[in-house]
Design an enzyme around this catalytic site. Structure first.
Site, PDB file in Angstrom:
ATOM      1  N   ASP A  41       0.843  -1.199   0.000  1.00  0.00           N
ATOM      2  CA  ASP A  41       0.000   0.000   0.000  1.00  0.00           C
ATOM      3  C   ASP A  41       0.878   1.249   0.000  1.00  0.00           C
ATOM      4  OD1 ASP A  41      -2.352   1.418   0.045  1.00  0.00           O
ATOM      5  OD2 ASP A  41      -2.676   1.225   2.200  1.00  0.00           O
TER       6      ASP A  41
HETATM    7  C1  LIG Z   1       2.808  -3.040  -9.366  1.00  0.00           C
HETATM    8  C2  LIG Z   1       1.980  -3.416  -8.224  1.00  0.00           C
HETATM    9  C3  LIG Z   1       2.333  -4.665  -7.548  1.00  0.00           C
HETATM   10  C4  LIG Z   1       0.960  -2.584  -7.884  1.00  0.00           C
HETATM   11  C5  LIG Z   1      -0.109  -2.895  -6.965  1.00  0.00           C
HETATM   12  C6  LIG Z   1      -0.882  -1.654  -6.720  1.00  0.00           C
HETATM   13  C7  LIG Z   1      -2.139  -1.924  -5.965  1.00  0.00           C
HETATM   14  C8  LIG Z   1      -3.442  -1.769  -6.647  1.00  0.00           C
HETATM   15  C9  LIG Z   1      -2.103  -2.269  -4.708  1.00  0.00           C
HETATM   16  C10 LIG Z   1      -3.332  -2.518  -3.921  1.00  0.00           C
HETATM   17  C11 LIG Z   1      -3.065  -3.620  -2.980  1.00  0.00           C
HETATM   18  C12 LIG Z   1      -4.245  -3.772  -2.088  1.00  0.00           C
HETATM   19  C13 LIG Z   1      -5.323  -4.680  -2.522  1.00  0.00           C
HETATM   20  C14 LIG Z   1      -4.269  -3.083  -0.946  1.00  0.00           C
HETATM   21  C15 LIG Z   1      -5.432  -3.132  -0.034  1.00  0.00           C
HETATM   22  O1  LIG Z   1      -5.796  -1.864   0.283  1.00  0.00           O
HETATM   23  P1  LIG Z   1      -6.801  -0.990  -0.571  1.00  0.00           P
HETATM   24  O2  LIG Z   1      -6.085   0.246  -0.956  1.00  0.00           O
HETATM   25  O3  LIG Z   1      -7.413  -1.778  -1.671  1.00  0.00           O
HETATM   26  O4  LIG Z   1      -7.926  -0.753   0.499  1.00  0.00           O
HETATM   27  P2  LIG Z   1      -8.149   0.464   1.488  1.00  0.00           P
HETATM   28  O5  LIG Z   1      -8.995   1.409   0.717  1.00  0.00           O
HETATM   29  O6  LIG Z   1      -8.815  -0.162   2.668  1.00  0.00           O
HETATM   30  O7  LIG Z   1      -6.799   1.041   1.854  1.00  0.00           O
END
Ligand SMILES: CC(C)=CCC/C(C)=C/CC/C(C)=C/COP(=O)(O)OP(=O)(O)O
Length: 328
Positions: A103
């Site tokens: 994140d």
């Molecule tokens: C290149 C690479 C590996 C990139 C990945 C980028 C990406 C989309 C990461 C999200 C990971 C994730 C599902 C985090 C969960 O928090 P959330 O942000 O979905 O949920 P929240 O709103 O509760 O913080």
């Protein structure tokens, strides 16, 4: 015949990995992936594809020599690799299964005044390093949350970029690791919502990695803990409806068998690491995380270094896990 085709492709990938212009990557990623189709996954040396030897960076002989020469804490793991643990880390206290929520991409890009794609590119580099480091330290399973069932709510351009990025990542880095480093690989999540091309990339690479025995890397892609639990409940309800299962025979172990993480005999995560400073699980591995130790890092994932991973592992080793019992 396979060797002469594969070696030039490998060198293309190495030279391109130092290139920081992410748009240049896609073509070489596809090239390596296409080479998978030239290899016959049925034909193995031991439990590995027969192309393993041409990618192996260190021969088994030199690995063993390194082990006997070393004065540091050296362990030989069940893959016959030399494991050198840094700092105070103790091999017997390492988590078997590490789960990771990456994140902080938006904030990283904003802080630097760059478009979000740069953060995702940088994040991919850090993810590669993290996979290599976890393997180097002898972690058995690494599950990384890269895209949730809720991430479709992000701007369409970002979602399209991310999905293309993930496909390229599987076709290049993951394929390379599977060919040369005995990595196991699975994707968990609702794959039916992904493009046909992505689905076929995933199934080819998963199939190719099936007989590998090294670290298992799970990519949680279009994954949601609630989705997973709902689907497991549906499957169990169907079995009851069909008379295959009696309601009174449903227990935790029966339920776990229907979860997406039931890809192999997979233990639940011991340690969850979340970067980016948020203190929540965001729908990740809700069932499996019942007794995981949580480690929250304020570092944005694109800044997360090997030393940060070592600190997370070291924090885990200082915890006392009781699983509801009494202190021993
Ligand atoms: C290149 C690479 C590996 C990139 C990945 C980028 C990406 C989309 C990461 C999200 C990971 C994730 C599902 C985090 C969960 O928090 P959330 O942000 O979905 O949920 P929240 O709103 O509760 O913080």
């Amino acid at each position: 015949m396979q060797i002469s085709v594969l070696l030039p492709i490998k060198s293309t990938i190495i030279s391109s990995s130092s290139d920081h212009h992410y748009h240049h990557h896609m073509s070489s990623e596809k090239t390596l992936f296409s080479s998978l189709k030239l290899c016959n996954p049925q034909k193995k040396i031991g439990n590995r594809p027969n192309i393993f030897e041409c990618f192996s960076p260190i021969s088994s002989k030199s690995r063993l020599a390194a082990a006997s020469d070393s004065t540091a804490k050296a362990e030989i793991d069940d893959e016959k690799r030399v494991i050198q643990l840094p700092g105070d880390l103790r091999p017997e206290l390492l988590p078997k299964h590490v789960a990771l929520i990456i994140d902080g991409h938006g904030r990283w890009a904003k802080n630097k005044g760059l478009p979000i794609e740069h953060a995702h590119y940088e994040s991919k580099q850090k993810l590669k390093q993290l996979i290599l480091n976890c393997r180097k330290f002898g972690i058995k399973i690494l599950t990384v949350y890269v895209f949730s069932t809720e991430n479709w709510n992000r701007p369409k351009d970002e979602v399209d970029f991310l999905l293309a990025h993930f496909e390229g990542f599987i076709q290049s880095f993951i394929t390379e690791q599977i060919m040369g480093q005995d990595l196991r690989f699975s994707v968990i999540g609702d794959k039916s919502k992904l493009s046909q091309s992505m689905q076929s990339t995933i199934s080819s690479v998963e199939e190719f990695a099936k007989c590998n025995r090294g670290m298992h890397f799970l990519m949680a892609l279009n994954y949601g803990g609630r989705y997973e639990i709902t689907e497991a409940s549906k499957k169990i309800a169907c079995k009851v409806e069909q008379g295959i299962l009696r309601a009174e025979d449903i227990n935790e172990s029966v339920f776990e068998q229907q979860l997406l993480t039931n890809v192999t005999e997979l233990p639940n995560p011991d340690l969850l690491i979340r970067t980016g400073g948020e203190l929540r699980v965001s729908n990740f591995l809700l069932w499996q995380m019942a007794y995981a130790e949580f480690y929250f890092s304020s570092k944005l994932f694109a800044d997360f270094e090997e030393a940060d991973l070592i600190e997370a592992l070291s924090s885990f080793q200082r915890r006392q896990r009781r699983f509801g019992g009494r202190k021993k």
